[in-house]
Scaffold this motif. Structure first.
Motif, PDB file in Angstrom:
ATOM      1  N   MET A 159      55.649  41.982  41.731  1.00 42.65           N
ATOM      2  CA  MET A 159      54.454  41.929  40.880  1.00 42.65           C
ATOM      3  C   MET A 159      53.368  41.136  41.589  1.00 42.65           C
ATOM      4  O   MET A 159      53.639  40.096  42.193  1.00 42.65           O
ATOM      5  N   ALA A 160      52.140  41.605  41.526  1.00 48.40           N
ATOM      6  CA  ALA A 160      51.010  40.943  42.174  1.00 48.40           C
ATOM      7  C   ALA A 160      50.054  40.412  41.112  1.00 48.40           C
ATOM      8  O   ALA A 160      49.881  41.014  40.053  1.00 48.40           O
ATOM      9  N   VAL A 161      49.421  39.284  41.404  1.00 51.09           N
ATOM     10  CA  VAL A 161      48.433  38.682  40.510  1.00 51.09           C
ATOM     11  C   VAL A 161      47.140  38.501  41.291  1.00 51.09           C
ATOM     12  O   VAL A 161      47.170  38.073  42.448  1.00 51.09           O
ATOM     13  N   TRP A 162      46.007  38.830  40.678  1.00 55.12           N
ATOM     14  CA  TRP A 162      44.736  38.610  41.361  1.00 55.12           C
ATOM     15  C   TRP A 162      43.653  38.230  40.349  1.00 55.12           C
ATOM     16  O   TRP A 162      43.786  38.471  39.152  1.00 55.12           O
ATOM     17  N   ALA A 163      42.610  37.569  40.868  1.00 54.10           N
ATOM     18  CA  ALA A 163      41.508  37.112  40.020  1.00 54.10           C
ATOM     19  C   ALA A 163      40.185  37.314  40.749  1.00 54.10           C
ATOM     20  O   ALA A 163      40.110  37.215  41.972  1.00 54.10           O
ATOM     21  N   LEU A 164      39.163  37.600  39.980  1.00 51.68           N
ATOM     22  CA  LEU A 164      37.809  37.807  40.501  1.00 51.68           C
ATOM     23  C   LEU A 164      36.855  37.088  39.561  1.00 51.68           C
ATOM     24  O   LEU A 164      37.006  37.164  38.343  1.00 51.68           O
ATOM     25  N   GLY A 165      35.862  36.380  40.118  1.00 51.13           N
ATOM     26  CA  GLY A 165      34.946  35.695  39.225  1.00 51.13           C
ATOM     27  C   GLY A 165      33.640  35.267  39.870  1.00 51.13           C
ATOM     28  O   GLY A 165      33.483  35.280  41.096  1.00 51.13           O
ATOM     29  N   ILE A 166      32.693  34.904  39.004  1.00 55.05           N
ATOM     30  CA  ILE A 166      31.460  34.240  39.417  1.00 55.05           C
ATOM     31  C   ILE A 166      31.282  33.057  38.476  1.00 55.05           C
ATOM     32  O   ILE A 166      31.691  33.116  37.306  1.00 55.05           O
ATOM     33  N   ASN A 167      30.698  31.971  38.976  1.00 50.21           N
ATOM     34  CA  ASN A 167      30.470  30.823  38.103  1.00 50.21           C
ATOM     35  C   ASN A 167      29.183  30.101  38.459  1.00 50.21           C
ATOM     36  O   ASN A 167      28.400  30.573  39.294  1.00 50.21           O
ATOM     37  N   HIS A 168      28.971  28.950  37.852  1.00 51.13           N
ATOM     38  CA  HIS A 168      27.726  28.208  38.005  1.00 51.13           C
ATOM     39  C   HIS A 168      27.495  27.715  39.424  1.00 51.13           C
ATOM     40  O   HIS A 168      26.365  27.387  39.791  1.00 51.13           O
ATOM     41  N   THR A 169      28.547  27.662  40.240  1.00 49.39           N
ATOM     42  CA  THR A 169      28.383  27.207  41.625  1.00 49.39           C
ATOM     43  C   THR A 169      28.149  28.362  42.592  1.00 49.39           C
ATOM     44  O   THR A 169      27.691  28.142  43.709  1.00 49.39           O
ATOM     45  N   THR A 170      28.445  29.593  42.177  1.00 47.62           N
ATOM     46  CA  THR A 170      28.339  30.724  43.101  1.00 47.62           C
ATOM     47  C   THR A 170      27.235  31.714  42.750  1.00 47.62           C
ATOM     48  O   THR A 170      26.821  32.485  43.618  1.00 47.62           O
ATOM     49  N   ALA A 171      26.781  31.710  41.502  1.00 45.23           N
ATOM     50  CA  ALA A 171      25.808  32.728  41.075  1.00 45.23           C
ATOM     51  C   ALA A 171      24.751  32.123  40.161  1.00 45.23           C
ATOM     52  O   ALA A 171      25.068  31.289  39.305  1.00 45.23           O
ATOM     53  N   PRO A 172      23.483  32.546  40.297  1.00 44.95           N
ATOM     54  CA  PRO A 172      22.420  32.055  39.411  1.00 44.95           C
ATOM     55  C   PRO A 172      22.612  32.577  37.993  1.00 44.95           C
ATOM     56  O   PRO A 172      23.333  33.549  37.752  1.00 44.95           O
TER      57      PRO A 172
END
Length: 423
Positions: A1-14
Motif C-alpha cells: 500500500m502506498a501513501v501520498w500527500a499534495l498541498g499548498i500552504n501559507h509558506t508556499t503559495a500566496p
C-alpha cells in the motif's frame, strides 16, 4: 500500500492562489468523489482520499495500491483552473514516511502560521469526518489520521509547544491596538459567524469596544453569536450602506467571491471623513477586494499579512519544537511498521485459510475412522501424521526439485522456519 500527500500552504503559495483551491465543507464530498474516480482510471481501484482545507492550507492525502502523485497534481491543477507547472511551483508533494511526518507535524501545530496552535487539530478531525461520510476513508488513511491525533495529543501534553502562542484573532487585536489609542472607544463589525469570527469576537470583546455588530448570511446563526457579546445583528445586504459606521471590520466567510468591494469601502471612507478604518480579511478566498489596500486611511490585513505578528516568540520555543519532532519521528516509525505489517496481511490470510482447510480435512477423516470403530490412539496418530505431511509437503518438494541455487534457497528458508533452536 502506498501513501501520498499534495498541498499548498501559507509558506508556499500566496493567498489568491490558495483561494483557488479552497473547499468549503459542503464541497468536500463531491470533490473527493471526482478525485477518486479520476485516479481510478490510473490505478486498479479507487484510492482512499481526504481533503484538508483551511485559510492557510489545502492538502490532499491519498492511499492506494501504488503512488499516483503526478496524476493527483494534474487533477488538482485542473480543478483550480491553473497550469500544472504553476501549481507545482507552489506545491509540496510527499510520499510514505514524508506524508506521515507532514500529517503528524500539521496535527501538532508545527506547520502552522501560529506555532503550536490547537485549531488545526479540530480542522483535521473535521476533514477526516467529511472523508468518512463521503465513503472515501479506508483503513490506511484512518490509521494515519488517528495516529496523527495521538501524536498531537502527546506533543501538547509532553512539551510547551503551545505556550504563549499568538492566535490570528489575538494578532488582529494587537494590530488594531497599534492604530487606535483606546480599543474601548471603537465600533467593530464582524462579517461571518464561523469559528474564526467567534475567536476574533471573543478577543475584541475582552477590550470592551463601544459597539459590536455581526453580519451573516444566515440571521439565525448571526443572532446566536451576537447574543454572546450583546451585539447588533446586520443583514449582509445592509453592509454597503452601513460600513462607514465601523472603525474595525473583521471578515471570514465561506464565500467564493468578495463580499466587500472597493466601491463600498471608498464610499465608507468618504462618509467617515477619512477617519482611519481597520480591516482584517481572514477568509480564503478573499472576502474583501484586494484593491482596498491601496486606499488612504484604510489599513487592510490578510491572513498572510498577520504572519510576522504571530511569529513573535517562536524562537523561545525551539527546545519544545525539538522535543515535538522527536515524538513525531517515533510516531512515523510506528506507522511505517504498521504499514509493513499490513503488506503481509493477504499472505497471512491465505496461509491461515490453507491451514484451516488441512485441519478440516484431517478432522473429517478422523471422525470417519472413529465412527467405524477404529482404535482412538491409532486415529489420533494418523491425524497428526496427515497434518504434518501436508505441512511439510511443499518444503520437501522444493528440496528435491529445481536447480542447485533454488534448492539452496529452499534449504535456508526451511532451516529458518522449521529448525531454529529455542522454539
Amino acid at each position: 500500500m502506498a501513501v501520498w500527500a499534495l498541498g499548498i500552504n501559507h509558506t508556499t503559495a500566496p493567498v489568491d492562489l490558495r483561494g483557488r483551491f479552497a473547499f468549503a465543507l459542503d464541497q468536500v464530498a463531491p470533490t473527493l468523489d471526482a478525485l477518486r474516480q479520476n485516479l481510478a482510471t490510473r490505478l486498479s481501484r479507487q484510492p482512499e482520499a481526504a481533503i484538508l482545507s483551511t485559510c492557510n492550507r489545502t492538502e490532499i492525502y491519498c492511499a492506494g495500491p501504488e503512488h499516483a502523485l503526478d496524476h493527483t497534481v494534474d487533477w488538482l491543477a485542473r480543478s483550480g483552473g491553473v497550469s500544472t507547472s504553476v501549481l507545482r511551483s507552489h506545491a509540496y508533494t510527499l510520499s510514505d514516511a514524508g506524508a506521515a511526518r507532514h500529517a503528524f507535524r500539521v496535527a501538532s501545530g508545527l506547520d502552522s502560521m501560529v506555532l503550536g496552535e490547537a485549531q488545526i487539530l479540530g480542522q483535521m478531525k473535521d476533514a477526516v469526518r467529511a472523508a468518512e461520510q463521503a465513503g472515501a476513508l479506508g483503513t490506511t488513511l484512518n490509521q494515519l489520521f488517528q495516529r496523527s491525533f495521538s501524536v498531537a495529543k502527546e506533543v501538547r501534553s509532553a512539551t510547551e509547544i503551545g505556550a504563549h502562542s499568538i492566535s490570528m484573532a489575538a494578532a488582529a487585536v494587537r494590530l488594531a491596538g497599534q492604530l487606535f489609542e483606546d480599543l474601548g472607544k471603537i465600533r467593530v463589525l464582524f462579517v461571518g459567524a464561523g469559528e474564526m469570527i467567534e475567536l476574533a469576537a471573543t478577543h475584541f470583546a475582552a477590550k470592551s469596544p463601544a459597539r459590536i455588530a455581526i453580519a451573516n448570511r444566515t440571521l439565525e446563526r448571526g443572532e446566536k453569536l451576537a447574543a454572546r457579546f450583546g451585539a447588533e445583528v446586520l443583514k449582509l445586504s445592509d453592509l454597503p450602506g452601513r460600513l462607514h459606521e465601523f472603525d474595525a471590520v473583521v471578515s471570514s466567510t465561506a464565500s467564493q467571491l468578495p463580499i466587500i468591494g472597493l466601491g463600498a469601502v471608498e464610499r465608507a471612507v468618504k462618509l467617515r471623513k477619512h477617519r482611519p478604518m481597520f480591516m482584517v480579511d481572514l477568509a480564503v478566498p478573499r472576502d474583501i477586494e484586494p484593491e482596498v489596500k491601496a486606499l488612504e486611511d484604510v489599513y487592510l490585513y490578510t491572513v498572510d499579512d498577520l504572519a510576522h505578528v504571530v511569529q513573535t516568540g517562536q524562537a523561545n520555543r525551539q527546545a519544545a519544537v525539538e522535543q515535538a519532532e522527536a515524538i513525531i519521528d517515533a510516531g512515523v516509525q510506528s506507522f511505517l511498521h504498521w504499514m509493513d505489517q499490513r503488506g503481509a496481511v493477504p499472505l497471512i490470510q491465505q496461509l491461515s485459510a490453507q491451514a484451516d482447510e488441512w485441519r478440516a480435512a484431517e478432522l473429517a477423516r478422523a471422525r470417519k475412522l472413529l465412527a467405524r470403530g477404529d482404535d482412538v490412539e491409532a486415529v489420533l496418530d494418523a491425524m497428526s501424521r496427515g497434518l504434518t505431511q501436508k505441512m511439510l509437503h511443499g518444503a520437501m518438494a522444493e528440496l528435491h526439485t529445481g536447480d542447485a541455487e533454488a534448492r539452496e534457497r529452499a534449504s535456508a528458508a526451511i532451516q529458518h522456519f522449521f529448525l531454529r533452536k529455542g522454539r
